[in-house]
Scaffold this motif. Sequence first.
Motif, mmCIF file in Angstrom:
data_model
loop_
_atom_site.group_PDB
_atom_site.id
_atom_site.type_symbol
_atom_site.label_atom_id
_atom_site.label_comp_id
_atom_site.label_asym_id
_atom_site.label_seq_id
_atom_site.Cartn_x
_atom_site.Cartn_y
_atom_site.Cartn_z
ATOM 1 N N MET A 1 -8.515 -3.314 5.956
ATOM 2 C CA MET A 1 -8.612 -3.234 4.555
ATOM 3 C C MET A 1 -8.308 -1.906 3.915
ATOM 4 O O MET A 1 -8.374 -0.650 4.795
ATOM 5 C CB MET A 1 -10.208 -3.201 4.146
ATOM 6 N N SER A 2 -7.653 -1.777 2.889
ATOM 7 C CA SER A 2 -7.336 -0.550 2.250
ATOM 8 C C SER A 2 -8.446 0.112 1.687
ATOM 9 O O SER A 2 -9.562 -0.222 1.660
ATOM 10 C CB SER A 2 -6.243 -1.048 1.102
ATOM 11 N N GLN A 3 -8.204 1.266 1.279
ATOM 12 C CA GLN A 3 -9.419 2.295 0.711
ATOM 13 C C GLN A 3 -10.099 1.345 -0.308
ATOM 14 O O GLN A 3 -11.032 1.623 -0.659
ATOM 15 C CB GLN A 3 -8.915 3.470 0.344
ATOM 16 N N ALA A 4 -9.183 0.992 -1.330
ATOM 17 C CA ALA A 4 -9.681 0.309 -2.394
ATOM 18 C C ALA A 4 -10.389 -0.945 -2.301
ATOM 19 O O ALA A 4 -11.467 -1.207 -2.681
ATOM 20 C CB ALA A 4 -8.529 0.095 -3.499
ATOM 21 N N GLU A 5 -9.892 -1.648 -1.077
ATOM 22 C CA GLU A 5 -10.540 -2.805 -0.538
ATOM 23 C C GLU A 5 -11.994 -2.784 -0.006
ATOM 24 O O GLU A 5 -13.034 -3.207 -0.423
ATOM 25 C CB GLU A 5 -9.725 -3.773 0.249
ATOM 26 N N LYS A 6 -12.180 -1.536 0.760
ATOM 27 C CA LYS A 6 -13.297 -1.039 1.136
ATOM 28 C C LYS A 6 -14.456 -0.320 0.121
ATOM 29 O O LYS A 6 -15.388 -0.702 0.342
ATOM 30 C CB LYS A 6 -12.842 0.362 2.303
ATOM 31 N N ALA A 7 -13.650 0.284 -0.787
ATOM 32 C CA ALA A 7 -14.565 0.601 -1.843
ATOM 33 C C ALA A 7 -15.164 -0.538 -2.639
ATOM 34 O O ALA A 7 -16.499 -0.521 -2.857
ATOM 35 C CB ALA A 7 -13.934 1.390 -2.901
ATOM 36 N N LYS A 8 -14.615 -1.513 -2.920
ATOM 37 C CA LYS A 8 -15.113 -2.748 -3.508
ATOM 38 C C LYS A 8 -16.034 -3.573 -2.591
ATOM 39 O O LYS A 8 -17.257 -4.084 -3.150
ATOM 40 C CB LYS A 8 -13.940 -3.899 -3.948
ATOM 41 N N GLU A 9 -15.736 -3.530 -1.264
ATOM 42 C CA GLU A 9 -16.544 -4.053 -0.364
ATOM 43 C C GLU A 9 -18.006 -3.463 -0.281
ATOM 44 O O GLU A 9 -19.096 -3.906 -0.188
ATOM 45 C CB GLU A 9 -16.123 -4.197 1.112
ATOM 46 N N ARG A 72 -11.243 12.002 10.086
ATOM 47 C CA ARG A 72 -11.371 11.166 11.352
ATOM 48 C C ARG A 72 -12.206 9.910 11.203
ATOM 49 O O ARG A 72 -12.045 8.954 11.873
ATOM 50 C CB ARG A 72 -12.050 12.020 12.239
ATOM 51 N N ILE A 73 -13.370 10.148 10.601
ATOM 52 C CA ILE A 73 -14.464 8.840 10.491
ATOM 53 C C ILE A 73 -13.721 7.656 9.831
ATOM 54 O O ILE A 73 -13.850 6.773 10.141
ATOM 55 C CB ILE A 73 -15.591 9.264 9.919
ATOM 56 N N ALA A 74 -13.058 8.152 8.768
ATOM 57 C CA ALA A 74 -12.462 7.017 7.822
ATOM 58 C C ALA A 74 -11.364 6.373 8.571
ATOM 59 O O ALA A 74 -11.047 5.171 8.465
ATOM 60 C CB ALA A 74 -11.682 7.556 6.426
ATOM 61 N N ALA A 75 -10.628 7.058 9.408
ATOM 62 C CA ALA A 75 -9.667 6.537 10.107
ATOM 63 C C ALA A 75 -10.048 5.754 11.330
ATOM 64 O O ALA A 75 -9.378 5.088 12.134
ATOM 65 C CB ALA A 75 -8.583 7.599 10.695
ATOM 66 N N SER A 76 -11.301 5.984 11.938
ATOM 67 C CA SER A 76 -11.654 5.403 13.154
ATOM 68 C C SER A 76 -12.342 4.148 13.117
ATOM 69 O O SER A 76 -12.386 3.376 14.114
ATOM 70 C CB SER A 76 -12.558 6.222 13.928
ATOM 71 N N VAL A 77 -12.689 3.701 11.863
ATOM 72 C CA VAL A 77 -13.607 2.309 11.602
ATOM 73 C C VAL A 77 -12.805 1.612 10.516
ATOM 74 O O VAL A 77 -12.324 2.289 9.558
ATOM 75 C CB VAL A 77 -14.740 2.375 11.580
ATOM 76 N N ASP A 78 -12.850 0.342 10.707
ATOM 77 C CA ASP A 78 -12.393 -0.413 9.502
ATOM 78 C C ASP A 78 -13.571 -1.107 8.739
ATOM 79 O O ASP A 78 -13.872 -2.410 8.493
ATOM 80 C CB ASP A 78 -11.592 -1.621 10.129
ATOM 81 N N LEU A 79 -14.465 0.051 8.300
ATOM 82 C CA LEU A 79 -15.510 -0.284 7.486
ATOM 83 C C LEU A 79 -15.431 0.705 6.238
ATOM 84 O O LEU A 79 -14.888 1.556 6.258
ATOM 85 C CB LEU A 79 -16.899 -0.019 8.353
ATOM 86 N N PRO A 80 -16.153 0.462 5.392
ATOM 87 C CA PRO A 80 -16.456 1.405 4.198
ATOM 88 C C PRO A 80 -17.167 2.481 4.855
ATOM 89 O O PRO A 80 -18.176 2.577 5.602
ATOM 90 C CB PRO A 80 -17.245 0.757 3.223
ATOM 91 N N PHE A 81 -16.744 3.830 4.291
ATOM 92 C CA PHE A 81 -17.313 4.895 4.781
ATOM 93 C C PHE A 81 -17.883 5.662 3.713
ATOM 94 O O PHE A 81 -17.096 6.065 2.664
ATOM 95 C CB PHE A 81 -16.263 5.843 5.729
ATOM 96 N N SER A 82 -19.087 6.304 3.529
ATOM 97 C CA SER A 82 -19.683 7.267 2.578
ATOM 98 C C SER A 82 -20.114 8.546 3.369
ATOM 99 O O SER A 82 -20.678 8.655 4.132
ATOM 100 C CB SER A 82 -20.781 6.463 1.719
ATOM 101 N N LEU A 83 -19.700 9.642 2.442
ATOM 102 C CA LEU A 83 -19.936 10.874 2.894
ATOM 103 C C LEU A 83 -20.975 11.622 2.040
ATOM 104 O O LEU A 83 -21.076 11.413 1.079
ATOM 105 C CB LEU A 83 -18.636 11.584 2.792
ATOM 106 N N ASP A 84 -21.961 12.261 2.926
ATOM 107 C CA ASP A 84 -23.007 12.895 2.276
ATOM 108 C C ASP A 84 -22.262 14.175 1.984
ATOM 109 O O ASP A 84 -21.881 14.963 2.572
ATOM 110 C CB ASP A 84 -24.166 13.485 3.287
ATOM 111 N N PHE A 85 -22.237 14.205 0.539
ATOM 112 C CA PHE A 85 -21.445 15.558 0.147
ATOM 113 C C PHE A 85 -22.324 16.630 -0.522
ATOM 114 O O PHE A 85 -21.787 17.283 -1.212
ATOM 115 C CB PHE A 85 -20.529 14.928 -0.937
#
Length: 253
Positions: A1-9, A72-85
């Motif tokens: 998925m693209s970043q946009a697709e992951k965001a929608k998912e 590295r996290i975002a590139a390592s999995v094909d899942l949506p990723f959220s960061l505690d910022f």
Amino acid sequence: MSQAEKAKEFAALHKKGEPVIIYNIWDAGTAQAVAKAGARAVATGSASVAAAHGYSDGEQIPLSLVEIIASRIAASVDLPFSLDFEGGYAQSPADVKVNAARIIKTGAVGVNFEDQKVQGTGLYSIDEQCARISAFREASDGAGFPFFINARTDLFLQEPDAAKHGALVDEAILRGRRYAAAGASGFFIPALTDPAQIARVCQHVPLPVNAYMMKGMPEIAELGRLGVSRVSFGPRPYREAMTDLKEKAKRVL
């Protein structure tokens, strides 16, 4: 998925009454492990990321290193990723906007963004935090996809006496409503454990509500019945993993 697709998912996973489970990770390796376990999304906890790299929590780990870890996290999995910022490594809305753009470039599709004054005392006023959220939203709008801003209130974390939490619920609801109007995507209420109070927040805040699985919390199924849309575990997975590692190392050494 693209970043946009992951965001929608990721946004679609937040269903009231059917909470998405976030078993928090702290690097690419743990992201892959949790993904293989069946997670539908991965997300960090700031305390875990900091501790795993030799830092204390509270924005002590350099932002430049957080960017590398997040990438590295975002590139390592094909899942949506959220960061505690945490607090966005900034105080002013202008600086929040700059740092938000940096995090969006890592491939993350969401953040936790808190209203406590990191390395300071107390909380930002509602107006101040709304301005900070709006600045974050402006940065994400420029990216062209629905970045998920999980607006965290620290009202309950900063009051250690749970018996006094009931008196804070009205302010939490007000913050949740105002944060929604400012552009938040979700509302995180760590340390609120009373079922009736959690249900009130879920009923009166027009955002998916994130509950934190700590001691004294209802079971996940019950949280769903209360109207929760997301549950997360914070630093608990890291602490349990480190305890297990220590005990196994002791047996060998």
